[in-house]
Design a protein around this motif. Structure first.
Motif, PDB file in Angstrom:
ATOM      1  N   LEU A 168      60.660  54.951  23.616  1.00 40.94           N
ATOM      2  CA  LEU A 168      59.127  54.102  23.453  1.00 40.94           C
ATOM      3  C   LEU A 168      58.520  53.947  25.018  1.00 40.94           C
ATOM      4  CD1 LEU A 168      60.184  51.556  20.924  1.00 40.94           C
ATOM      5  CD2 LEU A 168      58.158  53.164  20.649  1.00 40.94           C
ATOM      6  N   TYR A 169      57.484  53.370  24.935  1.00 44.84           N
ATOM      7  CA  TYR A 169      56.846  53.200  26.392  1.00 44.84           C
ATOM      8  C   TYR A 169      56.973  51.831  26.690  1.00 44.84           C
ATOM      9  CZ  TYR A 169      55.831  58.066  26.402  1.00 44.84           C
ATOM     10  OH  TYR A 169      56.007  59.320  26.337  1.00 44.84           O
ATOM     11  N   LEU A 170      56.936  51.739  27.889  1.00 45.46           N
ATOM     12  CA  LEU A 170      56.936  50.054  28.515  1.00 45.46           C
ATOM     13  C   LEU A 170      55.547  49.748  28.818  1.00 45.46           C
ATOM     14  CD1 LEU A 170      58.751  47.899  29.854  1.00 45.46           C
ATOM     15  CD2 LEU A 170      58.545  48.983  31.863  1.00 45.46           C
ATOM     16  N   LYS A 171      55.428  48.328  28.500  1.00 44.25           N
ATOM     17  CA  LYS A 171      54.145  47.822  28.901  1.00 44.25           C
ATOM     18  C   LYS A 171      54.545  46.403  29.293  1.00 44.25           C
ATOM     19  CE  LYS A 171      52.585  50.774  25.462  1.00 44.25           C
ATOM     20  NZ  LYS A 171      52.828  50.912  23.982  1.00 44.25           N
TER      21      LYS A 171
ATOM     22  N   CYS B 293      58.615  39.790  30.384  1.00 45.21           N
ATOM     23  CA  CYS B 293      57.885  39.951  28.956  1.00 45.21           C
ATOM     24  C   CYS B 293      57.483  38.720  28.462  1.00 45.21           C
ATOM     25  CB  CYS B 293      59.086  40.491  28.177  1.00 45.21           C
ATOM     26  SG  CYS B 293      59.777  42.165  28.543  1.00 45.21           S
TER      27      CYS B 293
ATOM     28  N   PHE C 133      59.500  46.023  26.195  1.00 43.12           N
ATOM     29  CA  PHE C 133      58.123  45.556  26.658  1.00 43.12           C
ATOM     30  C   PHE C 133      57.781  44.257  25.884  1.00 43.12           C
ATOM     31  CE2 PHE C 133      58.161  48.320  23.105  1.00 43.12           C
ATOM     32  CZ  PHE C 133      57.274  47.804  21.982  1.00 43.12           C
ATOM     33  N   PRO C 134      56.729  43.464  26.606  1.00 48.52           N
ATOM     34  CA  PRO C 134      56.267  42.407  25.825  1.00 48.52           C
ATOM     35  C   PRO C 134      55.619  42.480  24.544  1.00 48.52           C
ATOM     36  CG  PRO C 134      54.899  42.780  27.340  1.00 48.52           C
ATOM     37  CD  PRO C 134      55.905  43.778  27.548  1.00 48.52           C
ATOM     38  N   THR C 135      55.414  41.825  23.536  1.00 42.31           N
ATOM     39  CA  THR C 135      54.617  41.773  22.433  1.00 42.31           C
ATOM     40  C   THR C 135      53.987  40.408  22.103  1.00 42.31           C
ATOM     41  OG1 THR C 135      54.373  42.010  20.091  1.00 42.31           O
ATOM     42  CG2 THR C 135      56.502  41.285  20.863  1.00 42.31           C
TER      43      THR C 135
ATOM     44  N   ALA D 191      52.693  61.824  29.369  1.00 41.38           N
ATOM     45  CA  ALA D 191      52.110  61.036  28.384  1.00 41.38           C
ATOM     46  C   ALA D 191      52.922  60.402  27.512  1.00 41.38           C
ATOM     47  CB  ALA D 191      51.265  62.025  27.876  1.00 41.38           C
ATOM     48  N   HIS D 192      52.691  59.583  26.857  1.00 44.46           N
ATOM     49  CA  HIS D 192      53.201  58.757  25.631  1.00 44.46           C
ATOM     50  C   HIS D 192      53.654  59.789  24.510  1.00 44.46           C
ATOM     51  CE1 HIS D 192      53.942  56.069  22.360  1.00 44.46           C
ATOM     52  NE2 HIS D 192      53.617  54.893  23.292  1.00 44.46           N
TER      53      HIS D 192
ATOM     54  N   ASN E  75      50.862  55.238  30.364  1.00 47.71           N
ATOM     55  CA  ASN E  75      51.849  54.065  29.916  1.00 47.71           C
ATOM     56  C   ASN E  75      53.203  54.566  30.775  1.00 47.71           C
ATOM     57  OD1 ASN E  75      50.732  52.722  27.680  1.00 47.71           O
ATOM     58  ND2 ASN E  75      50.373  54.786  27.054  1.00 47.71           N
ATOM     59  N   TYR E  76      54.127  53.591  30.689  1.00 42.89           N
ATOM     60  CA  TYR E  76      55.623  53.994  31.361  1.00 42.89           C
ATOM     61  C   TYR E  76      56.196  54.450  30.102  1.00 42.89           C
ATOM     62  CZ  TYR E  76      55.449  51.652  35.869  1.00 42.89           C
ATOM     63  OH  TYR E  76      55.325  51.250  37.180  1.00 42.89           O
ATOM     64  N   LYS E  77      57.171  55.252  30.336  1.00 42.90           N
ATOM     65  CA  LYS E  77      58.283  55.675  29.218  1.00 42.90           C
ATOM     66  C   LYS E  77      59.159  54.437  29.135  1.00 42.90           C
ATOM     67  CE  LYS E  77      58.971  60.003  27.570  1.00 42.90           C
ATOM     68  NZ  LYS E  77      59.226  61.305  28.013  1.00 42.90           N
TER      69      LYS E  77
ATOM     70  N   ALA F  40      46.706  51.915  26.464  1.00 42.34           N
ATOM     71  CA  ALA F  40      47.488  50.748  25.467  1.00 42.34           C
ATOM     72  C   ALA F  40      47.793  49.503  26.144  1.00 42.34           C
ATOM     73  CB  ALA F  40      48.813  51.419  24.892  1.00 42.34           C
ATOM     74  N   TYR F  41      48.543  49.319  27.227  1.00 38.99           N
ATOM     75  CA  TYR F  41      48.782  48.433  27.920  1.00 38.99           C
ATOM     76  C   TYR F  41      47.765  47.767  28.712  1.00 38.99           C
ATOM     77  CZ  TYR F  41      50.134  45.747  32.118  1.00 38.99           C
ATOM     78  OH  TYR F  41      50.208  44.771  32.972  1.00 38.99           O
TER      79      TYR F  41
ATOM     80  N   ASN G 259      45.826  47.852  23.630  1.00 43.47           N
ATOM     81  CA  ASN G 259      46.443  46.944  22.609  1.00 43.47           C
ATOM     82  C   ASN G 259      46.286  45.453  23.038  1.00 43.47           C
ATOM     83  OD1 ASN G 259      47.174  49.388  21.475  1.00 43.47           O
ATOM     84  ND2 ASN G 259      49.453  49.015  22.016  1.00 43.47           N
TER      85      ASN G 259
ATOM     86  N   LYS H 272      49.361  43.424  23.330  1.00 38.68           N
ATOM     87  CA  LYS H 272      50.189  43.497  24.461  1.00 38.68           C
ATOM     88  C   LYS H 272      50.238  42.176  25.182  1.00 38.68           C
ATOM     89  CE  LYS H 272      53.000  46.585  23.881  1.00 38.68           C
ATOM     90  NZ  LYS H 272      53.557  45.568  22.979  1.00 38.68           N
ATOM     91  N   TRP H 273      48.749  41.913  25.564  1.00 40.99           N
ATOM     92  CA  TRP H 273      48.327  41.151  26.701  1.00 40.99           C
ATOM     93  C   TRP H 273      47.275  40.176  26.449  1.00 40.99           C
ATOM     94  CZ3 TRP H 273      46.676  43.742  32.153  1.00 40.99           C
ATOM     95  CH2 TRP H 273      46.959  42.862  33.148  1.00 40.99           C
TER      96      TRP H 273
END
Lengths: 453, 453
Positions: free
Chosen positions: A350-353, A424, B80-82, B191-192, B244-246, B292-293, B319, B322-323
């Motif tokens: 998965l990807y990091l955010k 996070c 990652f944060p949700t 890419a993602h 995005n980061y992986k 996304a992020y 998203n 995410k934030w």
């Protein structure tokens, strides 16, 4: 909004929800509004200044409710039912609070395990063949999808991936796109439109098999189409049997009767699966049974016979959000071989955010000569490691996670084993980050002292 | 559970949720359990006798919490944060109660309109070009998807459908599967993984374009690949730019840095979209930007420049879950031409599912000589009509729905305009059905009296 205010507002909302559902029949079931009604009731742009919570709540009756079609009104006889119940609403509150993403067992073990075990429970209630249950060693099992359409699509994609691998095993030279262009899937000419859409998405031909005068696909009809298509150089790989009515959204569409698994003519329903099943099994065609609505009925012994033949299926789904009082969305899907589905969707990392700007943690790491920063720090992710071997850093990470105080995951950067520190939680404060660093640095000291000098 | 009990249990749940989130840092962030822990804590099968609500609630701490990874703990620095917030939890309670399915404007106008208008608000906050807004006459607009992966898949499928139509317009003889086998989509080699998966699902080739030493795809790199692929007889149709980061789930995967739109090297980020955009636009290649992020950051004037070049894109997503403190799942997607997406997914009639066995309504209809039953009644759907013309029945339905007491939709059965009476609500009782019939029959009498004899 803090926890104290949430307690107050949450209880007000519970009363609002109870009032709404208790008195729903007093509301006009279908709204009077004209298209575009809502835009005129609110500002053109998001307000710069926050509104009071009271004003936001007032907008529920002022802006939202006048435009709601009340699906749970006892005067709602349109479209189809969607489940709603008080226990389900309570469960959703809890899920929202836990708010975990269950993309792997470790991401939240309870999430994965509860889903697997509850779908075993449900499968047993339906008396599904043991192949479909996960149990402790089963190769099959259940998984929750959003809708029956998703379940059908996933079954189709799994079948597509399986047949491609099968063919490429004998003909390594044949390209995936070449094989896909020859694939053909089938459904009854009575089937759910989502089956067609699944074919559309997967880019495979989707053919409708003519039904008999009981609207049921018969074995000879399938046999005939299969022979014709093979003769034409096509590759049959998927059959979807569904048992839904077509919904009438407007007078131009056509209503269809049940076909296959649950019909007005059970005998033909039996014939259908039990005739089609062996044909599919004999020639490695994936059979998917979509019992989106009717599935719930099979829990009743008097209806269960209508599911006879399920033993021939590769996958099966039905919607608890229709008839089992589970709030939308919850479509239960079972497969005989979990590996078929897992294999169809390469599980990629998965990807990091992340969402904090300051990297005070970075300065803490940089201040400690034993550590190094492994990548530019951008927007709150710090990739760091102890100067030294990968083994050393793997041990450090293992000790950090075993201690259970904080939770990190690793990464590999240019061949180096690196620790990832991603801020996070919305509630993370400087003190937590300070604490985390003290903890990491303490474990690092212990580890380094153990090393021979 | 009735409304009165829900009021009590709901308020208890609000306190439980507040306690959980208020004290989450006291809980061990990562659980101690071993795989399979949960199955042993509950029965092998669903209990025949219902448990008390108290016992069910006890299971939250006994069965669930010991296996939860606490994503909202301030000690959670993994993955990652949700997002999760009290206002969002309150809103979800309300949505669950309304529980409508917004598959069309009429299915619940507030649903469709609120989504459209709120995504205009959000789009304006991001200063998206006006093409991406719905406004009152716009051809573009926003729609909420579950995840960024879904948004990417939908953009890819829309692009695939668009190019197929374009090609078939000139070459009606070329089959869809033949064209698909020649299509090729591109993403940065940074890419993602969802971009790759989208290609996998859509059955199209997906190529990764090499990036420069700043991990950015440059115009000349894209130009080069396009020329090679066209020379090889392929049809380039889609470019996805993600930023995005992986995520590192384990030490075997590789971390990547931001590329494209929001990078550690903004200048290259600019170059990227502004270089790629014109190339894509010139040759009818769909450009999708997945932010996304990072998308949330573009609301801040100091970050907005990083989105420059968006004017070249066909679609864009980020998203809020995410934030922006919106609970999972909420991925906002905008397109310049709504018709591209609508066109890609043939809107088929939905299918009917319903949950009452008795058809007392049928007997009422049969008892009235003026009416006829139009199809065998199965499991609670009654298709009926006034004996007479389709016009007559269309008028009757119009009057029924205009009266607003009950809500029905029509269908067409063997060329006849038919009224569908589907028992939907959990709370529908005989009295409601009796009432509904009296109402229908009264309106029918009025209508028939108006007819010349």
């Amino acid at each position: 909004m803090d926890a104290a205010e949430f307690r107050r507002r949450g209880k007000e909302m519970v009363d609002y929800v109870a009032d709404y559902l208790e008195n729903i029949e007093k509301r006009q079931v279908y709204p009077d509004v004209e298209p575009g009604y809502l835009r005129s009731l609110i500002p053109e742009e998001a307000p710069e200044e926050a509104e009071s919570y009271e004003d936001v709540v007032k907008d529920i009756e002022r802006v939202i409710m006048p435009g709601v079609t009340h699906w749970h009104s006892p005067y709602f006889y349109a479209y189809f039912p969607t489940a709603n119940s008080f226990p389900s609403l309570l469960a959703d509150m809890l899920c929202g609070a836990i708010g975990c993403i269950g993309f792997s067992w470790a991401a939240s073990p309870a999430c994965t395990e509860l889903e697997t075990v509850m779908l075993d429970w449900l499968g047993k209630m339906l008396k599904l063949p043991a192949d479909f249950l996960a149990g402790t060693e089963g190769r099959g099992g259940g998984v929750i999808q959003g809708t029956a359409s998703e379940a059908t699509l996933i079954a189709l994609l799994a079948a597509r991936s399986k047949i491609i691998k099968l063919i490429q095993a004998d003909h390594p030279d044949r390209s995936e796109t070449d094989i896909i262009s020859k694939l053909v899937a089938y459904s009854s000419d009575q089937a759910h439109s989502s089956v067609e859409r699944a074919g559309l998405i997967a880019g495979v031909k989707m053919k409708k098999i003519p039904t008999d005068n009981k609207f049921s696909v018969r074995g000879d009809a399938l046999q005939k189409v299969l022979e014709e298509d093979r003769a034409a150089g096509l590759i049959p790989f998927f059959v979807c049997i569904s048992n839904n009515y077509k919904l009438l959204l407007n007078s131009t569409t056509i209503v269809l009767r049940f076909c296959a698994t649950l019909g007005t003519t059970p005998s033909c329903a039996f014939d259908c699966i039990t005739e089609l099943g062996p044909i599919c099994n004999a020639v490695e065609i994936w059979m998917h049974i979509d019992a989106a609505y009717a599935g719930s009925a099979f829990i009743c012994p008097e209806f269960r016979p209508l599911l006879n033949g399920i033993e021939f299926a590769d996958s099966f789904n039905f919607n608890p959000h229709k008839w089992l009082l589970v709030n939308f969305d919850c479509s239960a899907m079972w497969v005989k071989k979990r590996s078929d589905i897992i294999g169809a969707f390469k599980i990629e990392p998965l990807y990091l955010k992340h969402d904090h700007q300051e990297s005070e943690f970075e300065s803490l790491v940089r201040a400690d000569q034993r550590f190094e920063i492994s990548a530019d720090v951008v927007l709150g992710l710090v990739c760091f490691r102890l100067k030294g071997s990968n083994e050393l850093n793997e041990t450090l990470l293992k000790r950090i996670n075993n201690a259970r105080n904080i939770h990190l995951v690793p990464c590999q950067l240019a061949g180096k084993f690196v620790l990832r520190f991603a801020v996070c939680a919305r509630t993370t404060e400087s003190r937590h980050i300070q604490e985390a660093w003290c903890h990491i640095s303490h474990l690092a000291s212990e580890l380094l002292q153990e090393l021979p000098h």
